[in-house]
Scaffold this active site. Structure first.
Site, short mmCIF file in Angstrom:
data_model
loop_
_atom_site.label_atom_id
_atom_site.label_comp_id
_atom_site.label_asym_id
_atom_site.label_seq_id
_atom_site.Cartn_x
_atom_site.Cartn_y
_atom_site.Cartn_z
N ALA A 81 -16.23 10.29 -8.85
CA ALA A 81 -16.65 9.60 -7.64
C ALA A 81 -18.17 9.53 -7.69
O ALA A 81 -18.84 10.55 -7.76
CB ALA A 81 -16.19 10.37 -6.39
N SER A 82 -18.71 8.34 -7.68
CA SER A 82 -20.15 8.16 -7.85
C SER A 82 -20.92 8.63 -6.62
O SER A 82 -20.35 8.83 -5.54
CB SER A 82 -20.47 6.68 -8.11
OG SER A 82 -19.84 6.22 -9.27
#
Length: 373
Positions: A81-82
């Site tokens: 998840a950025s």
């Protein structure tokens, strides 16, 4: 919002679609203070889990293409998840409007797709994920959250032709070549937003490309640096040093040079200097070694043959260089550095990319003065 990352049109989605709703119970966030990945379990430490879920940090959710097991970090992070700041910077660049249809490549946790669905409606978002387990988990998370985005398990490089055309295409993985299928499936005048870079290093920059009227090319400037996990079909295996250097640096032709460590590693590893060198020194991989004492070696490996170069920086001393093979890689790197200096040390946003049937070309300030990559 004060930093210009979260635009006002995305603020309602940020408030309504929490990243925590799409994260697994066991995850490996990047601890900014410790500068390393740490393991966090929602079961054993729910408060720490929630704090990382809400923090502006990247979170690894899969190691080693799913072959990893246990709580310790794996060898290579392969899904994540950025950072929210990166997510919303790219969504800002995407410039979506009501009624737009979006193709997302790289579903990951599903959070980015859910944000898009909040703005456009789930029926206008198609997301492609190469990893079956990741796709399945994201599909469940999206349905559980009430955003039944169409998630396709497949090769994102092929897009999703049955649901084309799209007004926007966004990739959440790093690219070394923009697939032709995306040009065909994005309507003329549409936007393709993608983290793109060269094999010179791991650093990417976000390319914001406008598809031409004939649909055969797309061009645009870079908006800033990022680092993403690479599209699996475009990942290179690690460089095997002994396949290049069978003996020692003494096998190469020795010389000395004036370019020192501070000048050459300006902004490394993800600064504009390294990015520019990657655009000018074609088919090359750079590895910057750790500094030991007052010395730091930098290796350059040709990807087109077995040429190599090693530059050893030493505090207070000249730079010693060894080069081997048909290509004089250090000479190429020095020339690229000089070009960058002569052009005013340009940042990422002065560079641009044009892709089409004739390949990829980079440019500085003016698309008409592009060079092949």
């Amino acid at each position: 919002m004060a930093a210009g990352v979260l635009s006002s049109d995305w603020a309602p989605a940020y408030a309504a679609v929490p990243r925590a709703a799409f994260l697994p119970d066991l995850m490996w966030p990047w601890d900014m203070a410790a500068a390393r990945s740490v393991v966090v379990s929602r079961t054993s430490d729910p408060e720490a889990w929630q704090a990382y879920a809400e923090a502006d940090c990247p979170i690894v959710t899969q190691w080693d293409d799913g072959d990893h097991s246990g709580t310790q970090s794996g060898a290579v992070a392969t899904s994540s998840a950025s950072m929210p700041s990166v997510v919303f910077r790219m969504l800002r660049d995407l410039d979506v409007r009501a009624g737009h249809r979006v193709l997302e490549v790289g579903t990951g946790t599903g959070w980015n797709a859910a944000l898009l669905a909040h703005r456009l409606g789930a029926g206008n978002v198609v997301s492609v994920e190469v990893d079956g387990r990741v796709a399945g988990a994201a599909r469940k998370a999206l349905e559980r959250f009430g955003s039944p985005v169409h998630v396709v398990h497949g090769d994102g490089a092929e897009g999703c032709a049955p649901r084309a055309p799209y007004d926007r295409v966004i990739a959440t993985c790093g690219l070394r070549a923009v697939p032709a299928a995306w040009l065909r499936q994005c309507r003329p005048g549409g936007l393709i937003v993608v983290p793109w870079g060269t094999h010179f290093g791991n650093g990417d920059a976000v390319a914001r490309l406008t598809v031409a009227g004939d649909g055969r090319s797309a061009s645009g400037a870079f908006t800033g640096p990022v680092e993403f996990m690479k599209l699996r079909a475009q990942r290179l295996p690690p460089v095997v040093h002994r396949e290049y250097v069978s003996g020692s640096v003494a096998d190469g032709d020795p010389s000395t040079g004036p370019l020192g460590e501070d000048a050459y590693l300006d902004g490394a590893p993800f600064g504009a200097h390294a990015f520019a060198l990657g655009l000018r020194v074609r088919d090359c991989r750079q590895l910057v070694a750790r500094k030991e004492g007052d010395a730091r070696p930098v290796w350059l490996y040709s990807l087109s043959d077995r040429s190599w170069a090693c530059a050893q920086f030493r505090d207070g001393g000249p730079t010693r260089v060894w080069q081997y093979g048909r290509r004089r890689l250090w000479d190429e790197a020095e020339a690229a550095h000089a070009w960058w200096q002569e052009n005013g040390r340009p940042g990422h946003d002065r560079f641009g990319l044009t892709v089409g049937t004739d390949g990829h070309r980079a440019w500085l300030d003016d698309p008409s003065h592009a060079w092949p990559l």
